[in-house]
Design an enzyme around this catalytic site. Structure first.
Site, short mmCIF file in Angstrom:
data_model
loop_
_atom_site.label_atom_id
_atom_site.label_comp_id
_atom_site.label_asym_id
_atom_site.label_seq_id
_atom_site.Cartn_x
_atom_site.Cartn_y
_atom_site.Cartn_z
N THR A 151 3.18 7.46 -2.38
CA THR A 151 3.47 6.23 -1.82
C THR A 151 2.16 5.12 -2.25
O THR A 151 2.52 4.37 -2.99
CB THR A 151 3.64 6.28 -0.33
OG1 THR A 151 2.65 6.91 0.14
CG2 THR A 151 5.06 6.99 0.06
N CYS A 152 1.18 5.51 -1.47
CA CYS A 152 -0.02 4.51 -1.71
C CYS A 152 -0.49 4.36 -3.11
O CYS A 152 -0.94 3.13 -3.42
CB CYS A 152 -1.15 4.88 -0.76
SG CYS A 152 -0.55 5.44 0.83
N THR A 153 -0.39 5.12 -3.89
CA THR A 153 -0.71 5.05 -5.55
C THR A 153 0.27 5.01 -6.22
O THR A 153 0.53 4.05 -7.15
CB THR A 153 -1.40 6.24 -5.75
OG1 THR A 153 -2.45 6.52 -4.78
CG2 THR A 153 -1.99 6.42 -7.10
#
Length: 253
Positions: A151-153
């Site tokens: 998600t964050c990356t």
């Protein structure tokens, strides 16, 4: 061994050679261009390395390794003078605040506090600051690591690739809930054109030549956050120069 030919030692005045062809020439010839990240063309995004989210990762045998890689990436960026952006997601609740060591490392870097939007690139305040940074500095390469790779990356990576940036996800400064998440995220990013890297290989790529002025500062993350290498270096210099442990045999001069 007396019949060995003499070694060839590069002069210490040598510097890094440029490639023989441009990226455009490589593309025209059907080759994959190598436009490498440098301290001058890159920015670093550290996304959601928060104390609550760090604790949720499950793909590392020890969170100490993940933390060392995250801090190593931050220290490499600082040593190379690369602009850094920090962001959090819902830090006021269960996700917790940014790692204290990152806040201490970058006291002059504001943290962009997202309040619900998961993909940092889709957050209006973050996007505005990011685009202003890229425009004002003329940088083209985005080095990114987020606490969870799926998600964050992966999500901002796919979005930034879509908009024309060259993106390098630092996969070992990211965690995952399970190995499937990491495998799927890396496959999606590579298919879209991202270039996955790891922290200390990236450090070498950015340094390019240990004789450059940033070499001393860049060496710090390698010895501080990569203990397998740091112990080797410290042991050598302890015995070679400082004689921390005297040599009773007299072999070390």
């Amino acid at each position: 061994m007396s019949d060995r030919v003499a070694d060839i030692v590069s002069p210490i005045t040598d510097s890094v050679l440029p490639l023989r062809s441009t990226a455009e020439e490589a593309r025209a010839a059907g080759r994959v261009p190598y436009v490498k990240p440098t301290p001058e063309n890159s920015v670093v995004l550290l996304i959601d390395h928060q104390i609550g989210l760090m604790d949720s990762t499950r793909d590392y045998a020890s969170l100490a390794t993940l933390k060392a890689n995250v801090l190593g990436l931050g220290q490499i960026a600082k040593a190379a003078g690369i602009p850094v952006m920090l962001s959090t997601s819902n830090a006021q609740w269960q996700n917790g605040d940014t790692l204290p060591e990152l806040k201490e490392l970058f006291p002059d870097v504001p943290i962009h506090r997202r309040t619900g939007i998961i993909n940092c690139y889709e957050d209006p305040a973050f996007r505005t600051a990011f685009e202003e940074l890229m425009t004002s500095t003329g940088r083209t390469h985005v080095i990114i690591a987020g606490v969870t790779i799926g998600t964050c990356t992966a999500m901002p990576t796919l979005a930034m690739l879509h908009d024309g940036y060259q993106v390098l996800p630092v996969v070992d400064a990211c965690g995952a809930w399970n190995p499937y998440e990491a495998d799927a995220a890396i496959a999606r990013m590579v298919r879209a054109g991202a270039e996955p890297v790891t922290v200390f290989a990236l450090g070498c790529e950015l340094q390019a030549d240990w004789k450059l002025p940033i070499g001393d500062a860049m060496f710090g993350p390698f010895t501080d956050q990569l203990p397998e290498y740091g112990f080797v270096i410290q042991n050598f210099w302890n015995n070679a120069n400082q004689h921390v442990v005297p040599d009773p045999f007299g072999n070390v001069k």
